[in-house]
Scaffold this active site. Structure first.
Site, short mmCIF file in Angstrom:
data_model
loop_
_atom_site.label_atom_id
_atom_site.label_comp_id
_atom_site.label_asym_id
_atom_site.label_seq_id
_atom_site.Cartn_x
_atom_site.Cartn_y
_atom_site.Cartn_z
N LYS A 69 0.84 -1.20 0.00
CA LYS A 69 0.00 0.00 0.00
C LYS A 69 0.87 1.24 0.00
O LYS A 69 1.87 1.31 0.71
CB LYS A 69 -0.93 0.04 1.21
CG LYS A 69 -1.85 1.28 1.19
CD LYS A 69 -2.91 1.24 2.25
CE LYS A 69 -2.37 1.63 3.60
NZ LYS A 69 -3.45 1.79 4.59
N ARG A 112 -10.43 -0.79 6.88
CA ARG A 112 -9.65 -1.72 7.70
C ARG A 112 -9.26 -1.10 9.03
O ARG A 112 -9.12 -1.78 10.03
CB ARG A 112 -8.46 -2.26 6.93
CG ARG A 112 -7.41 -1.26 6.43
CD ARG A 112 -6.49 -0.77 7.51
NE ARG A 112 -5.16 -0.46 7.06
CZ ARG A 112 -4.33 0.33 7.71
NH1 ARG A 112 -4.73 0.97 8.80
NH2 ARG A 112 -3.11 0.53 7.26
N GLN A 140 -12.52 8.54 8.46
CA GLN A 140 -12.15 7.58 9.50
C GLN A 140 -13.20 7.53 10.60
O GLN A 140 -13.52 6.46 11.13
CB GLN A 140 -10.79 7.94 10.09
CG GLN A 140 -9.63 7.84 9.12
CD GLN A 140 -9.11 6.42 8.97
OE1 GLN A 140 -9.66 5.47 9.52
NE2 GLN A 140 -8.04 6.26 8.23
N ASP A 161 -15.89 17.68 16.59
CA ASP A 161 -14.86 18.08 15.65
C ASP A 161 -14.67 19.59 15.80
O ASP A 161 -15.63 20.31 16.11
CB ASP A 161 -15.28 17.73 14.22
CG ASP A 161 -14.14 17.81 13.21
OD1 ASP A 161 -13.73 16.76 12.72
OD2 ASP A 161 -13.66 18.93 12.94
N VAL A 162 -13.44 20.05 15.60
CA VAL A 162 -13.19 21.49 15.70
C VAL A 162 -13.96 22.25 14.62
O VAL A 162 -14.21 23.45 14.75
CB VAL A 162 -11.69 21.80 15.60
CG1 VAL A 162 -10.95 21.26 16.82
CG2 VAL A 162 -11.08 21.23 14.32
N ALA A 228 -3.48 9.62 15.48
CA ALA A 228 -2.06 10.00 15.52
C ALA A 228 -1.19 8.80 15.14
O ALA A 228 -1.36 7.71 15.68
CB ALA A 228 -1.70 10.50 16.91
N SER A 301 -3.66 1.98 17.61
CA SER A 301 -3.38 1.43 16.29
C SER A 301 -2.72 2.49 15.43
O SER A 301 -3.24 3.60 15.31
CB SER A 301 -4.66 0.94 15.62
OG SER A 301 -4.41 0.53 14.29
#
Length: 330
Positions: A69, A112, A140, A161-162, A228, A301
């Protein structure tokens, strides 16, 4: 040589979230069992554009699957209305070394990544978890919610969310999804409002500083931290890392890349031995998961190529079976 080109919509058709969670679980089981060849991914910083490109190969010996990938993360793309993440996956025939397919990796990456959190939630979150908080209203965040709802009976969702407009769009879109995703999706006015009520938290941002305060975190919460992925970025407070039971997708990769863990380790707040288990060890049953209803569990992760290869190989097989994709001669 012929290559089969497979689109995002075709991936969606053949890789539903529930099935993808199982594929990812078995891929991580191979990783933890030493049945996969996965070098730590190569990162190229593109400083003038504040971006980073990642190159991620893997070979899964047990299932005889191989691929590569290429993924880029350019946060400034949002200023131009372009997605932050772009990716392409190549499937390689492990018996001959011949590339056999290329497919959209942007959606597959989100799919995934969500599936890994779904697996971690299944194995670590309290069975009575009903409320989830999503930090980051991007692609995501959407697959994180889909995955958590696939393994727990979620009745309430908070999104923060900002960018308030992004949160509003997220809530509207996900409310219309149906299936196991509840219609009770609220936009939080603050991180505190989302965290205080959450049984499960998913962080999907590119923040360099924690996105919530540890003091707002309730006992028994499960956290999936997936945003992150560099040593200098983090989403989780050090206090949370200190008191939580820590689980990861890969010890090697997380200690190389995960600022959520690297930064507190550099301060002497945690050590390598504080990681309780890899996700694959939980799948294999060689390490225990949650032991009490009150402990905070934390899953970190940074992403691993075994996920991409396992899911892409499944997509390729299904595309051949169903006659999907476009064959091109190269």
């Amino acid at each position: 040589m012929n290559l089969r080109v497979i689109s995002k919509d075709e991936i969606r058709r053949v890789a539903p979230m529930g099935q993808t969670i199982e594929l990812v679980k078995q891929a991580f089981a191979q990783l933890s069992a030493g049945e996969a060849e996965v070098p730590v991914r190569t990162q190229i910083e593109v400083a003038p554009h504040e971006g980073i490109a990642l190159f991620m190969p893997a070979y899964l010996r047990k299932t005889d699957q191989m691929g590569l990938k290429i993924v880029s993360v350019f946060p400034r793309n949002l200023e131009s209305g372009i997605p932050t993440i772009h990716a392409l996956i190549t499937v390689v025939d492990a018996a001959t070394g011949q590339p056999t397919a290329v497919m959209d990796g942007t959606y597959l990456t989100a799919l995934r990544t969500g599936a890994a959190s779904g697996a971690a939630t299944e194995l670590l979150a309290r069975t009575d978890s009903r409320v989830v908080a999503i930090f980051g209203a991007g692609v995501q965040g959407r697959t994180q919610l889909e995955a958590v709802c696939a393994v727990r009976e979620i009745t309430k969702v908070w999104v923060f969310d900002v960018n308030r407009e992004a949160s509003d769009a997220f809530a509207e879109e996900m409310q219309a999804r149906g299936g196991r995703i509840p219609t009770d999706i609220a936009v939080a006015s603050s991180a505190q409002e989302a965290v205080r009520q959450a049984d499960i938290i998913c962080t999907t941002t590119t923040s360099r500083e924690p996105v919530f305060d540890d003091s707002d975190l309730a006992q028994g919460t499960h956290i999936n931290a997936v945003g992150a992925f560099t040593p200098d970025t983090r989403e989780t407070p050090e206090e949370t890392i200190q008191r939580a039971e820590l689980f990861v997708d890969s010890r090697e990769a997380c200690w190389a890349e995960a600022g959520d863990l690297i930064i507190p380790r550099a301060k002497g707040l945690v050590s390598d031995t504080d990681i309780q288990a890899e996700l694959g060890e939980l799948v294999l049953g060689t390490k225990p998961g949650r032991s009490t209803s009150k402990e905070v569990t934390f899953f970190k992760s940074v992403g691993n190529a075994v996920q991409d290869v396992a899911v892409a190989a499944h997509v390729m097989a299904e595309a051949v079976r169903l006659g999907l994709g476009t064959d091109v001669e190269v």
